[in-house]
Write a protein that holds these residues in place. Structure first.
Motif, PDB file in Angstrom:
ATOM      1  N   MET A  16       0.855  -1.199   0.000  1.00 35.91           N
ATOM      2  CA  MET A  16       0.000   0.000   0.000  1.00 35.91           C
ATOM      3  C   MET A  16       0.890   1.249   0.000  1.00 35.91           C
ATOM      4  N   LYS A  17       0.822   2.013  -1.091  1.00 37.51           N
ATOM      5  CA  LYS A  17       1.672   3.189  -1.206  1.00 37.51           C
ATOM      6  C   LYS A  17       1.067   4.337  -0.401  1.00 37.51           C
ATOM      7  N   ARG A  46     -10.692  -9.399   4.686  1.00 34.82           N
ATOM      8  CA  ARG A  46     -10.135  -9.655   3.347  1.00 34.82           C
ATOM      9  C   ARG A  46     -11.012 -10.639   2.582  1.00 34.82           C
ATOM     10  N   GLY A  76     -13.787  -9.007   0.844  1.00 36.30           N
ATOM     11  CA  GLY A  76     -13.465  -8.004  -0.169  1.00 36.30           C
ATOM     12  C   GLY A  76     -13.071  -6.639   0.351  1.00 36.30           C
ATOM     13  N   ALA A  77     -12.580  -6.580   1.591  1.00 33.42           N
ATOM     14  CA  ALA A  77     -12.161  -5.273   2.125  1.00 33.42           C
ATOM     15  C   ALA A  77     -10.799  -4.894   1.560  1.00 33.42           C
ATOM     16  N   LYS A  78     -10.675  -3.629   1.162  1.00 37.94           N
ATOM     17  CA  LYS A  78      -9.368  -3.133   0.706  1.00 37.94           C
ATOM     18  C   LYS A  78      -8.507  -2.858   1.941  1.00 37.94           C
ATOM     19  N   ASP A  79      -7.194  -2.798   1.719  1.00 37.72           N
ATOM     20  CA  ASP A  79      -6.274  -2.509   2.825  1.00 37.72           C
ATOM     21  C   ASP A  79      -6.582  -1.166   3.474  1.00 37.72           C
ATOM     22  N   THR A  80      -6.961  -0.185   2.650  1.00 36.23           N
ATOM     23  CA  THR A  80      -7.261   1.145   3.192  1.00 36.23           C
ATOM     24  C   THR A  80      -8.406   1.070   4.199  1.00 36.23           C
ATOM     25  N   TYR A  81      -9.413   0.271   3.864  1.00 39.69           N
ATOM     26  CA  TYR A  81     -10.573   0.127   4.750  1.00 39.69           C
ATOM     27  C   TYR A  81     -10.145  -0.513   6.075  1.00 39.69           C
ATOM     28  N   LEU A  88      -0.271  -5.389   7.363  1.00 40.52           N
ATOM     29  CA  LEU A  88      -1.106  -5.897   6.257  1.00 40.52           C
ATOM     30  C   LEU A  88      -0.248  -6.494   5.140  1.00 40.52           C
ATOM     31  N   GLU A  89       0.936  -5.896   4.930  1.00 40.05           N
ATOM     32  CA  GLU A  89       1.869  -6.483   3.948  1.00 40.05           C
ATOM     33  C   GLU A  89       2.295  -7.875   4.412  1.00 40.05           C
ATOM     34  N   ALA A 105      -0.367 -10.511   4.094  1.00 38.08           N
ATOM     35  CA  ALA A 105      -0.893 -10.742   2.728  1.00 38.08           C
ATOM     36  C   ALA A 105      -0.455 -12.116   2.216  1.00 38.08           C
TER      37      ALA A 105
END
Lengths: 301, 225
Positions: free
Chosen positions: A1-2, A212, A215-220, A297-298, A301
């Protein structure tokens, strides 16, 4: 996540549903609250210390920069003659506005804090002091010393520079030390919040897996943790700041003779800095938690 | 819809799956069987982008998973409902909120979906348990809640990993009925199971294709099922 400033801003947006996905309790909540409280409390004192040191440095600089003293140390019979000679030299020196011999009463007042009111000053072989007021540009001390040596050999010029400079330097360093302490406090807050956030994220690995899966994004996922930690830090820091301010008010005032310790207060725009402590703590917590969340989160993953 | 081309997956120095080729067309009903530890769960995870193939290509909805960012995979996963054997719920939230979780994470407002949610809970027979918390549910109730959560976004594909592993036969039949209903609605179904009775029961109701993982490879199962 940038790093994405817009995503970071979104993390601050209140979202009741997103906030509910993380279980509400745990030791990390108390750790964050307490850390933010303690650090804000210390930050108030560091700020007060820095500002008091700054005021002293400014005062010493302003009050003493444009005044000097000539001391006449001569046998009793020659004091008056030497004083007159010195005053003549001083009043004709460019850069000097006024030169005036202190009265016996003024010299007594100067000695009062050390020897008390009963000092028989008339019987003591005290030197005569001459107070000099300078223009903004000041005078040439080397030239003046040469002229005094020629016309009033008993006169010794003290332009205060010798002892004023280290005092101002010390006060300036103390001010910097205060700001450095604030920086360290902010860093320590970030470190503690990062640790707490890491622990919370690790303890909620199952929650992250479920999010996850649906379908949750990392930002969420990150935002659910980030908001919670930022809010806790904000709350803890607000309480710490309030208690710090109360503690400052409890330090006895030194009145007119206010010195460094008794002058440890916040004044004027300094209050603005104090008011910034809670939101800045929240911001530090936000960035620290975001950093921790991205890393965890990285890893997950 | 789901395509695997020469896919292999290795873990810890050993190859779990090798030379996997499969195309799952829309509206199909697939069973995946094989002994415990044969790689059924790994296979399913490759199919919904939770794992990356160590060789070959996995394409979901015509997009190569390898070329996707994690957030892209998350968005794709919203088109795929997943039911796990252990269900995986947020235990601090009631059934309704767990079932509606995919809506929440995709930023869809509950406005207008409350009725859908109630209808969905009625469909899986959990209306009376809507406010219960996951630890309070029986095994069968958990599986049905997981299925409700998997389909709330009206996904194109439903993937189920041993959905009847922890429930009795009666409850297994109820769950199968729900999966068959979904398939008749046009959803693609892929179920990993070692429950041959479930596969036979399904074959009696709907056209299915049965695959077996054996010796790390994917094979079409024989007619003895």
């Amino acid at each position: 996540m940038k790093f994405d400033p817009r995503a970071t801003a979104q993390m601050l947006r209140f979202d009741e549903k997103a906030d509910r996905v993380v279980p509400p309790t745990g030791f990390t909540a108390r750790l964050t609250l307490f850390s933010a409280f303690a650090m804000a409390f210390l930050a108030v004192f560091a700020l007060a210390l820095s500002m008091a040191a700054g005021r002293i440095a400014d005062r010493w600089g302003d009050e003493l920069a444009q005044s000097s003293t000539v001391r006449i140390s001569a046998p009793a019979g020659e004091v008056a003659t030497q004083t007159e000679a010195a005053l003549r030299v001083l009043r004709t020196t460019p850069g000097i506005i006024d030169a005036r011999a202190l009265t016996l009463e003024e010299q007594r007042a100067l000695l009062l804090p050390w020897f008390g009111p009963d000092l028989p000053i008339e019987d003591l072989p005290l030197p005569q002091l001459i107070d000099i007021q300078e223009t903004d540009d000041g005078y040439d001390p080397s030239g003046l010393r040469l002229r005094l040596a020629a016309e009033a050999p008993a006169a010794v010029l003290d332009d205060h520079a010798r002892w004023r400079r280290p005092l101002i330097e010390a006060a300036t360093r103390l001010r910097l030390l205060g700001w450095a302490s604030i920086l360290l406090i902010a860093t320590a807050t970030a470190a503690m919040v990062t640790l707490a956030a890491n622990a919370a994220l690790a303890a909620n690995a199952q929650v992250i897996a479920v999010l996850r899966l649906v379908g949750a994004k990392d930002t969420y996922i990150a935002s659910a943790f980030v908001r919670r930690f930022a809010l806790r830090a904000l709350t803890g820091a607000a309480c710490g700041t309030l208690v710090g301010i109360i503690a400052l008010f409890l330090i006895p005032s030194g009145g007119e003779a206010s010195g460094f310790l008794t002058g440890l207060t916040i004044q004027g725009v300094g209050w603005l800095w104090v008011m910034l402590i809670p939101p800045l703590s929240g911001l530090v917590a936000l960035l620290a938690t975001r950093f921790a969340a991205i890393r965890v989160l990285e890893e997950l993953a | 819809m789901i395509e695997l081309e020469n896919v292999a997956y290795s873990y810890g120095g050993g190859e779990l799956l090798t030379d996997i080729n499969l195309t799952v067309p829309p509206g199909s009903f697939h069973f995946l069987t094989g002994p415990s530890g044969s790689g059924k769960t790994t296979f399913l995870k490759l199919c919904y982008g939770a794992l990356q193939a160590t060789a070959g290509h996995v394409r979901l909805f015509d997009r190569d998973v390898r070329s996707l960012e994690r957030d892209d995979v998350a968005i794709l996963r919203r088109k795929m409902g997943v039911v796990h054997q252990d269900c995986q719920f947020l235990d601090h939230l009631p059934v309704t909120e767990n079932v509606a979780l995919p809506l929440a994470v995709s930023g869809q407002d509950a406005g207008g979906t409350d009725a859908n949610l109630k209808e969905l809970l009625a469909w899986v027979g959990l209306t009376a348990r809507a406010d219960a918390y996951p630890p309070e549910l029986s095994g069968g109730e958990r599986q049905r809640a997981a299925l409700a959560r998997a389909v709330i976004m009206s996904p194109d594909v439903v993937l189920a990993d041993e959905p009847t592993g922890n429930i009795d036969w009666e409850m297994s039949k109820k769950l199968l009925t729900l999966l068959v209903e979904l398939n008749r609605m046009g959803k693609t179904i892929l179920v990993a199971t070692h429950d041959l009775g479930l596969i036979r029961a399904a074959k009696a109701q709907v056209q299915t294709r049965v695959l077996r993982i054996s010796n790390r490879r994917l094979q079409t199962a024989g007619v003895d099922l």
